[in-house]
Design a protein around this motif. Structure first.
Motif, short mmCIF file in Angstrom:
data_model
loop_
_atom_site.label_atom_id
_atom_site.label_comp_id
_atom_site.label_asym_id
_atom_site.label_seq_id
_atom_site.Cartn_x
_atom_site.Cartn_y
_atom_site.Cartn_z
N LYS A 17 0.88 -1.20 -0.08
CA LYS A 17 -0.10 -0.01 -0.02
C LYS A 17 0.78 1.23 0.00
CE LYS A 17 -4.13 -1.73 2.00
NZ LYS A 17 -5.38 -1.56 3.33
N SER A 18 2.12 1.11 0.30
CA SER A 18 3.00 2.27 0.28
C SER A 18 3.85 2.47 -0.99
CB SER A 18 3.80 2.11 1.52
OG SER A 18 3.43 2.10 2.81
N PRO A 59 2.85 3.42 -4.08
CA PRO A 59 2.58 4.43 -4.60
C PRO A 59 3.24 5.88 -4.10
CG PRO A 59 0.56 3.06 -4.34
CD PRO A 59 1.71 2.58 -3.47
N ARG A 60 3.62 5.80 -2.72
CA ARG A 60 3.98 6.94 -2.29
C ARG A 60 5.72 7.29 -2.60
NH1 ARG A 60 0.76 8.67 1.54
NH2 ARG A 60 -0.80 7.33 2.51
N GLU A 98 -6.11 13.86 -14.43
CA GLU A 98 -5.11 12.78 -14.36
C GLU A 98 -3.96 13.00 -13.45
OE1 GLU A 98 -5.60 10.05 -16.29
OE2 GLU A 98 -3.51 9.20 -15.77
N SER A 109 -4.15 14.61 -10.88
CA SER A 109 -4.70 14.75 -9.54
C SER A 109 -4.89 13.70 -8.94
CB SER A 109 -5.91 15.66 -9.47
OG SER A 109 -5.98 16.86 -10.04
N PHE A 110 -4.98 12.55 -9.75
CA PHE A 110 -5.73 11.21 -9.17
C PHE A 110 -4.80 10.52 -8.30
CE2 PHE A 110 -6.18 6.55 -10.12
CZ PHE A 110 -7.36 6.46 -9.98
N LEU A 111 -3.43 10.61 -8.44
CA LEU A 111 -2.67 9.96 -7.55
C LEU A 111 -2.71 10.77 -6.24
CD1 LEU A 111 0.93 8.43 -8.25
CD2 LEU A 111 0.64 9.91 -6.43
N GLU A 129 -4.80 12.57 -4.73
CA GLU A 129 -5.97 12.43 -4.00
C GLU A 129 -6.03 11.03 -3.44
OE1 GLU A 129 -9.15 12.90 -6.86
OE2 GLU A 129 -9.33 15.12 -6.77
N ASN A 130 -5.56 10.13 -4.13
CA ASN A 130 -5.49 8.71 -3.80
C ASN A 130 -4.83 8.78 -2.12
OD1 ASN A 130 -7.08 7.95 -5.73
ND2 ASN A 130 -5.52 6.75 -7.08
N LEU A 131 -3.57 9.63 -2.40
CA LEU A 131 -2.74 9.61 -1.33
C LEU A 131 -3.24 10.55 -0.07
CD1 LEU A 131 0.89 9.37 -2.87
CD2 LEU A 131 -0.44 7.66 -2.23
N GLY A 132 -4.17 11.02 -0.29
CA GLY A 132 -4.90 11.70 0.56
C GLY A 132 -4.47 13.39 0.89
N TYR A 133 -3.86 13.75 -0.25
CA TYR A 133 -3.27 15.14 0.11
C TYR A 133 -4.63 16.10 -0.02
CZ TYR A 133 1.58 14.08 -1.82
OH TYR A 133 2.80 13.63 -1.75
N ARG A 134 -4.16 17.51 0.66
CA ARG A 134 -5.38 18.18 0.69
C ARG A 134 -5.59 18.94 -0.51
NH1 ARG A 134 -2.22 19.87 5.30
NH2 ARG A 134 -1.95 21.81 4.27
#
Lengths: 489, 231
Positions: free
Chosen positions: A80-81, A83-84, A105, A107-109, A111-116
């Motif tokens: 799960k880590s 992508p970081r 496109e 933004s997708f990653l 948003e998935n990683l929980g950025y504000r």
């Protein structure tokens, strides 16, 4: 310091059917590992294995270990880590881009990683600006050129500044100008401290830059070259025999046949429309019986539009096209389509049956060539006759589509980028097939930006530059294409 | 004023589709078919011209079918030797308006949203599982690609001596096979790409938005129902 380290003892998609065995390597921060190997050698499986996709998503089994900047991707919680720390650019942008606009496109990653939201906006704006896409941030991705789509996949992969950038066959659908751009992007990523892994069978494009070259075939490491590698001629020859494109294409003696008579005559042809001017203006050329001519130009220069104009699918703006002396605009459609046969870039579009046997039968019935002769064009027919044509390898599908075209016994065959994605071994096999067709008197026009086609297969080269089409010396075309792509060998 | 949320237009198109199946009378169906058809096709024409073609084919097919199974009542027109009776026209009108309402509402929805917005809102407001929301959103991205594939397949079929448009089940099959094959391969890699971009990590923040635009969408459904039941 090695940021990435993997040791794959064994890896398989289904238990008992091993794909990889004993593959291990490591990459330093800012380093570039080039993984080369022929199609089907296990290159992409290696990427899926050490990033944990194979075991965590695809139900595969891996024996071994992997570590990417402190993350263990083989462990479900570690996966799960991934992508970081990882940014991935896949082979075909159309298979990677999931969102409709560049902004979405990129933004997708995040948003998935929980950025504000405000962090997302800032990072996306920066990434799109860096890749020259900010002006088109809200365009539909289908309105981007292929080069812009490729840049977008890079922007989306590095938007979170990953420590490892993975590129899977990044040059497959690119012209030399696009390849140069990819190399520049790789260099930039490395300067920023990212490690890079490039998986590629056209190794010559990255050998000059790589710190390490790993050659794999049939799932095992065949060779490894370290820093300061200097490959000798015999090593390049050995790689070529394995299907790895590691040397400059040869320029073979052409076989132009002016005495065999012109089959295709194009005169003062204007095709396509870009804003208020033609995409290609005043194109004039002839193709003689039994000749193979390469049509070369960058992505978006109008190669496919010209081919589609020649088969009457796109109306010419002006000028004439004659096949065996008959004007195609006055020919009945059924007759025209038998005189010229167009093989699309995606061979699947041409198939109509659910088995290889059905496909050959249909082509034989509609095209008028005897079944035995039609099946004889496909060396692996008996072995795979009951298989779906869609389950064949890409090289086999391309072969089948050309064989289908051959069943219609046209005077001229038009091939649209037939070698994109083919390794050197498959290219040589396809070259043999095209040469057989040529010997039977078929004339072939190939839209390409592959220097192998120009140097090793064609008898002449037509170059599109600034909307004009002209004959160009093949040696010079190969030189230009290799120079633009920045090949150093 | 901001545009309505994707959730509200999604629910709107679902509601119109449900009403299209509930209503039986042509007058009632006209109350939802005409406004949605007009609005949907005027805002969605550029992006989804193929829906008009599908609608035209469907209405023509309905008419042919009605000539066989519902050609009753007084004759109103003649097609050569064939009498067209009021029953066939009524049946065609009823089904045509129903299809117009559904296609129009779908176009309103498709034209007013983007996949990314859709994922966020379906997850946050309707609490749809993220995998399902992503699949719906990705299908919107796939449409233009499939349209492009379809044009290429048509060209290839012409070359091979087959009909450009499908008529028989065999035609349909031979068009669907390459479309699905290419689409499947794309979808698998897009899925892998999405996972490598952290889709599994995606956290859903529940947040319901209901403002003036959503109120207007709800009111327009109510208005159409009222008009449908006016004497």
């Amino acid at each position: 310091m090695a940021g990435v380290r993997f040791e794959i003892g064994e890896a398989c998609y289904t238990p008992g059917r091993r794909i990889l065995r004993g593959v291990s390597s490591s990459i330093d921060e800012g380093g570039l590992l080039l993984v080369a190997g022929p199609s089907g050698s296990g290159k992409t499986t290696l990427l899926l294995a050490f990033t944990g996709v194979l075991s965590n998503l695809l139900g595969g089994v891996i024996e071994g270990s992997s570590e990417i900047y402190g993350v263990n991707p083989l462990d479900p919680s570690g996966f799960k880590s991934v992508p970081r720390v990882v940014g991935a650019v896949l082979q075909d942008p159309d298979r990677q881009l999931a969102m409709p606009t560049p902004w979405d496109e990129a933004s997708f990653l995040l948003e998935n990683l929980g950025y504000r939201d405000e962090e997302v906006g800032k990072a996306v704006e920066g990434a799109l600006r860096r890749f020259g896409l900010l002006d088109k941030a809200h365009f539909h991705v289908e309105d981007l050129s292929s080069g812009e789509k490729r840049r977008l996949t890079f922007a989306s992969a590095i938007v979170h500044e990953p420590k490892l950038l993975i590129l899977d066959e990044p040059t497959a659908s690119l012209d030399p100008w696009g390849i140069r751009e990819v190399k520049r992007l790789v260099e930039e990523a490395r300067k920023g401290g990212s490690s890079v892994i490039v998986v590629e069978h056209k190794a010559r494009h990255f050998i000059g830059e790589a710190d390490r070259l790993m050659v794999i075939d049939r799932g095992t490491v065949k060779d490894e070259y370290g820093p300061g590698m200097a490959l000798r001629d015999e090593e390049l020859e050995r790689l070529a025999l394995m299907g790895i494109d590691a040397r400059r294409p040869e320029v073979r003696e052409p076989q132009r046949r002016p005495d065999s008579g012109a089959v295709l005559e194009v005169d003062s042809l204007d095709v396509g429309q870009i804003e208020d001017r033609p995409l290609i203006k005043e194109a004039s050329f002839e193709v003689n019986r039994g000749e193979v001519i390469a049509l070369v130009g960058p992505n978006g220069s109008g190669k496919t539009t010209l081919l589609k104009t020649l088969i009457g699918a796109v109306k010419p703006l002006s000028g004439s096209i004659r096949v065996r002396g008959s004007d195609i605009l006055r020919m009945k459609r059924s007759k025209l389509l038998r005189a010229i046969f167009y093989i699309p870039q995606q061979p699947d579009h041409l198939f109509v049956a659910s088995t290889l046997e059905g496909e050959v039968k249909e082509a034989s019935r509609k095209g008028g060539l005897g079944f035995a002769e039609a099946a004889g064009m496909i060396p692996w027919y008996q072995e795979l006759r009951s298989q779906s044509p869609y389950r064949l390898s890409f090289g086999q599908r391309m072969w089948l589509s050309i064989a289908i075209g051959g069943c219609y016994r046209p005077d001229v065959m038009l091939l649209d980028e037939p070698t994109a994605g083919l390794d050197y071994r498959l290219f040589c096999t396809l070259r043999g097939f095209v040469e057989r067709l040529r010997e039977k008197g078929l004339s072939i026009l190939i839209a390409t930006h592959d220097s192998r086609v120009v140097g090793e297969l064609s008898d002449g080269a037509l170059m599109i530059e600034d909307g004009r089409l002209r004959w160009e010396d093949r040696g010079r075309v190969v030189e230009t294409l290799e120079h633009v792509a920045g090949v150093l060998i | 004023m901001r545009k309505p949320t994707p959730t509200s237009t999604f629910l709107y198109s679902l509601a119109i589709t449900a009403l299209a199946f509930i209503f039986r009378e042509p007058r009632q169906l006209a109350a939802i078919g005409l406004p949605n058809g007009l609005l949907g096709f005027s805002i969605g024409f550029r992006r989804s011209r193929w829906i008009i073609l599908l609608l035209a084919i469907a209405i023509w097919g309905t008419f042919l079918n009605a000539l066989i199974v519902a050609n009753t009542g007084d004759p109103v027109a003649y097609m050569g030797p064939l009498e067209v009776r009021v029953g066939a026209l009524n049946a065609t009108l009823t089904i045509g308006l129903r299809l117009l309402a559904i296609a129009g509402a779908a176009l309103i929805f498709f034209s007013s949203t983007s996949p990314r917005e859709l994922i966020r809102h379906l997850e946050a407001e309707l609490r749809l599982p993220k995998g399902l929301a992503f699949s719906i959103a990705y299908s919107l991205r796939l449409f233009p690609l499939m349209e492009r594939d379809f044009r290429e397949i048509q060209l290839a079929r012409l070359e091979r001596g087959y009909r450009r448009f499908p008529i028989t089940p065999t035609d349909v099959r031979s068009i669907m096979l390459p479309l699905l094959s290419v689409g499947y391969e794309r979808a698998v890699w897009t899925g892998i790409g999405a996972e490598l971009r952290g889709f599994a990590l995606r956290k859903v923040r529940v947040k319901v938005i209901f403002g003036l635009p959503e109120l207007m969408v709800t009111a327009s459904i109510a208005l159409q129902i009222i008009i449908a039941f006016l004497p």
